[in-house]
Design an enzyme around this catalytic site. Structure first.
Site, PDB file in Angstrom:
ATOM      1  N   HIS A   1      43.508  41.387  38.785  1.00  0.00           N
ATOM      2  CA  HIS A   1      43.410  40.375  39.837  1.00  0.00           C
ATOM      3  C   HIS A   1      43.412  41.093  41.183  1.00  0.00           C
ATOM      4  CE1 HIS A   1      45.068  36.679  37.471  1.00  0.00           C
ATOM      5  NE2 HIS A   1      44.298  37.428  36.717  1.00  0.00           N
TER       6      HIS A   1
ATOM      7  N   GLU B   1      45.147  40.599  43.811  1.00  0.00           N
ATOM      8  CA  GLU B   1      46.486  40.878  44.336  1.00  0.00           C
ATOM      9  C   GLU B   1      47.101  42.116  43.691  1.00  0.00           C
ATOM     10  OE1 GLU B   1      46.446  36.261  43.892  1.00  0.00           O
ATOM     11  OE2 GLU B   1      45.371  37.957  43.029  1.00  0.00           O
TER      12      GLU B   1
ATOM     13  N   CYS C   1      48.721  33.511  41.052  1.00  0.00           N
ATOM     14  CA  CYS C   1      49.189  33.036  39.744  1.00  0.00           C
ATOM     15  C   CYS C   1      50.592  33.606  39.479  1.00  0.00           C
ATOM     16  CB  CYS C   1      48.214  33.478  38.661  1.00  0.00           C
ATOM     17  SG  CYS C   1      48.226  35.271  38.343  1.00  0.00           S
TER      18      CYS C   1
ATOM     19  N   CYS D   1      50.727  37.458  39.514  1.00  0.00           N
ATOM     20  CA  CYS D   1      50.569  38.039  40.850  1.00  0.00           C
ATOM     21  C   CYS D   1      51.776  37.788  41.745  1.00  0.00           C
ATOM     22  CB  CYS D   1      49.285  37.529  41.482  1.00  0.00           C
ATOM     23  SG  CYS D   1      47.817  38.171  40.626  1.00  0.00           S
TER      24      CYS D   1
END
Length: 158
Positions: free
Chosen positions: A54, A56, A84, A87
């Protein structure tokens, strides 16, 4: 005139566009410390065949490498989509001070949509969260991506 939040979110959007061009879910992120962008990243789950890629997570890894420290105290993360659970866990672990995000993620968001992990759980590190920074621009690229993806899948099955 753009605010600092909008200026840095525009940079995160540039990263989201990079993801979009790679057929990745278009999420981009930047980390700012002392008024300077120290790291940039975008989603690369499909490209790298890794569910942890991801924006992040990758931007935290890059910032940590640059600062030679896993603690990103005093840093601010700008990301185009609400983090999410994975993250926000990494954000808390990295000791990031603030997170600004663009669009809410009604299906997997953990900062106010589905869950609100920073608010509802008393972790040792508190992260300030603010959403809706350039929300329409951030929402638009995500919606466009998924609309095109549905159309492609329809073509394959139709």
């Amino acid at each position: 005139m753009l605010t600092d939040k909008e200026k840095y979110m525009k940079q995160a959007l540039k990263e989201a566009i990079k993801a979009y061009k790679k057929d990745e879910v278009p999420v981009g992120a930047v980390i700012v410390k002392n008024g300077k962008i120290i790291a940039r990243a975008h989603n690369e789950k499909e490209t790298k065949k890794d569910c942890t890629k991801h924006a992040e997570i990758t931007v935290i890894q890059k910032a940590s490498k640059k600062l030679e420290n896993w603690r990103l105290e005093g840093a601010t993360l700008y990301v185009t989509l609400e983090p999410c659970t994975m993250c926000i866990g990494a954000i808390i672990g990295a000791r990031i001070k603030k997170v600004y995000f663009g669009a809410f993620d009604e299906k997997a968001g953990a900062c106010g949509s589905v869950l609100n992990i920073p608010k509802d759980f008393p972790f040792n590190h508190r992260v300030k969260i603010e959403g809706k920074i350039l929300e329409n621009e951030c929402k638009t690229i995500i919606k466009k991506f998924f609309k095109e993806l549905r159309e492609k899948k329809g073509e394959k099955h139709g």
